[in-house]
Design a protein around this motif. Structure first.
Motif, mmCIF file in Angstrom:
data_model
loop_
_atom_site.group_PDB
_atom_site.id
_atom_site.type_symbol
_atom_site.label_atom_id
_atom_site.label_comp_id
_atom_site.label_asym_id
_atom_site.label_seq_id
_atom_site.Cartn_x
_atom_site.Cartn_y
_atom_site.Cartn_z
ATOM 1 N N ASP A 122 0.831 -1.207 0.000
ATOM 2 C CA ASP A 122 0.000 0.000 0.000
ATOM 3 C C ASP A 122 0.867 1.259 0.000
ATOM 4 O O ASP A 122 1.497 1.600 1.001
ATOM 5 N N GLU A 123 0.883 1.941 -1.123
ATOM 6 C CA GLU A 123 1.727 3.122 -1.299
ATOM 7 C C GLU A 123 1.383 4.227 -0.308
ATOM 8 O O GLU A 123 2.269 4.838 0.303
ATOM 9 N N GLU A 124 0.101 4.511 -0.150
ATOM 10 C CA GLU A 124 -0.319 5.616 0.702
ATOM 11 C C GLU A 124 0.021 5.369 2.165
ATOM 12 O O GLU A 124 0.549 6.249 2.849
ATOM 13 N N GLN A 125 -0.284 4.160 2.647
ATOM 14 C CA GLN A 125 -0.001 3.847 4.045
ATOM 15 C C GLN A 125 1.501 3.781 4.302
ATOM 16 O O GLN A 125 1.983 4.221 5.350
ATOM 17 N N ALA A 126 2.246 3.247 3.348
ATOM 18 C CA ALA A 126 3.705 3.203 3.491
ATOM 19 C C ALA A 126 4.276 4.614 3.549
ATOM 20 O O ALA A 126 5.148 4.918 4.383
ATOM 21 N N ALA A 127 3.776 5.497 2.689
ATOM 22 C CA ALA A 127 4.255 6.880 2.684
ATOM 23 C C ALA A 127 3.910 7.581 3.997
ATOM 24 O O ALA A 127 4.697 8.397 4.505
ATOM 25 N N ALA A 128 2.754 7.260 4.563
ATOM 26 C CA ALA A 128 2.351 7.857 5.835
ATOM 27 C C ALA A 128 3.272 7.418 6.964
ATOM 28 O O ALA A 128 3.628 8.217 7.846
ATOM 29 N N VAL A 129 3.659 6.140 6.963
ATOM 30 C CA VAL A 129 4.581 5.652 7.991
ATOM 31 C C VAL A 129 5.939 6.347 7.847
ATOM 32 O O VAL A 129 6.521 6.808 8.837
ATOM 33 N N VAL A 130 6.437 6.445 6.625
ATOM 34 C CA VAL A 130 7.719 7.111 6.394
ATOM 35 C C VAL A 130 7.656 8.567 6.846
ATOM 36 O O VAL A 130 8.584 9.072 7.490
ATOM 37 N N ALA A 131 6.553 9.235 6.545
ATOM 38 C CA ALA A 131 6.394 10.630 6.968
ATOM 39 C C ALA A 131 6.383 10.743 8.490
ATOM 40 O O ALA A 131 6.935 11.695 9.061
ATOM 41 N N GLY A 132 5.770 9.768 9.166
ATOM 42 C CA GLY A 132 5.746 9.774 10.624
ATOM 43 C C GLY A 132 7.120 9.583 11.223
ATOM 44 O O GLY A 132 7.477 10.220 12.220
ATOM 45 N N VAL A 133 7.902 8.687 10.617
ATOM 46 C CA VAL A 133 9.276 8.473 11.081
ATOM 47 C C VAL A 133 10.088 9.750 10.903
ATOM 48 O O VAL A 133 10.806 10.190 11.812
ATOM 49 N N ARG A 134 9.973 10.372 9.731
ATOM 50 C CA ARG A 134 10.717 11.601 9.473
ATOM 51 C C ARG A 134 10.293 12.730 10.416
ATOM 52 O O ARG A 134 11.124 13.533 10.836
ATOM 53 N N LEU A 135 9.019 12.769 10.754
ATOM 54 C CA LEU A 135 8.529 13.789 11.676
ATOM 55 C C LEU A 135 9.156 13.622 13.056
ATOM 56 O O LEU A 135 9.484 14.604 13.732
ATOM 57 N N ALA A 136 9.342 12.366 13.470
ATOM 58 C CA ALA A 136 9.938 12.099 14.778
ATOM 59 C C ALA A 136 11.454 12.267 14.760
ATOM 60 O O ALA A 136 12.036 12.875 15.657
ATOM 61 N N ASP A 137 12.110 11.711 13.729
ATOM 62 C CA ASP A 137 13.576 11.753 13.639
ATOM 63 C C ASP A 137 13.974 11.289 12.243
ATOM 64 O O ASP A 137 13.872 10.102 11.930
#
Length: 252
Positions: A122-137
């Motif tokens: 799932d492209e959208e959900q994967a991108a959301a997880v990556v964005a969350g990781v980047r937001l944290a660190d």
């Protein structure tokens, strides 16, 4: 010498209930995927596991998931991308407080359960997880299935993408995990798990459920902490790897 990381899911209890032998597993593994409160775990458990991991020099990973305590994070859910991004960052931040209090830090991120399987394709959900990781660190490595959209997008975003394999889960011919609701999805025979661990670490391949040889190039090997006899099984895996000349060490 070939080397591989050995990780396990830890802190998977809540309140008075405890599922994993955290102390026992932390004497064997090199990386700990710690539940962050959404599928399991609570503040006291998170703090305790981080302290134990720091004492033993075990790397701490944030095991992020859908908000699903009742279903242990293994039920399919549809979460809006912006909400998932915020929830991933929230979970990482919560765990990192306790990691830093113990004198260390969150060293990587790994999705759990239904979220782990969803972000394979799932492209959208994967991108959301990556964005969350980047937001944290934005420096945190992401652990996931080889060839997944999660690892592809993590690499594109500049995050270290770390492929992992599962010694105690059945594989399809395509190199994905057999869904847990299907027969034989979890490999329970200890000797089989040990043999698969060696094949994954040394040869980079595993037999699928149909018997086909599937290439699985991984830097980390996962053993599930909620498997009966998980601690003894982890010791057997580590001993077999060592005896075969495979060095067990954290990937970060």
């Amino acid at each position: 010498m070939t080397s591989i990381d050995l990780n396990a899911d830890l802190g998977e209890g809540f309140g008075r209930w405890s599922l994993t032998d955290d102390e026992g597993l932390l004497s064997v593994v090199t990386s700990a995927n710690v539940a962050c409160g959404f599928h399991a775990g609570d503040p006291a458990t998170m703090r305790r596991v981080c302290a134990l991991a720091a004492e033993r020099g075990v790397r701490i990973g944030a095991q992020v998931s859908y908000r699903d305590l009742a279903g242990f994070g293994r039920r399919a859910m549809d979460v809006p991308a912006d909400e998932l991004t915020a929830e991933v960052a929230y979970q990482i931040g919560a765990l990192d407080v306790f990691a830093r209090a113990a004198g260390t830090r969150v060293s990587y991120v790994k999705p759990h359960g239904a979220l782990y399987n969803r972000v394979v394709r799932d492209e959208e959900q994967a991108a959301a997880v990556v964005a969350g990781v980047r937001l944290a660190d934005a420096s945190l490595p992401v652990l996931g299935l080889p060839g997944s959209r999660l690892l592809d997008l993590a690499a594109l975003a500049g995050l270290p993408a770390v492929p992992e394999a599962f010694a105690d889960r059945a594989y399809t011919d395509q190199g994905t995990l057999v869904p847990r609701d299907q027969d034989g999805a979890v490999v329970t025979d200890a000797e089989t798990v040990v043999a698969r661990s060696l094949g994954l670490a040394r040869d980079g391949e595993v037999a699928s459920r149909s018997g086909a040889r599937v290439a699985v190039r991984a830097r980390s090997l996962c053993l599930h902490g909620d498997t009966p006899g998980a601690v003894e099984l982890a010791r057997r895996v580590r001993d077999r790897l060592r005896d075969a000349g495979v060095r067990v060490e954290a990937f970060v």
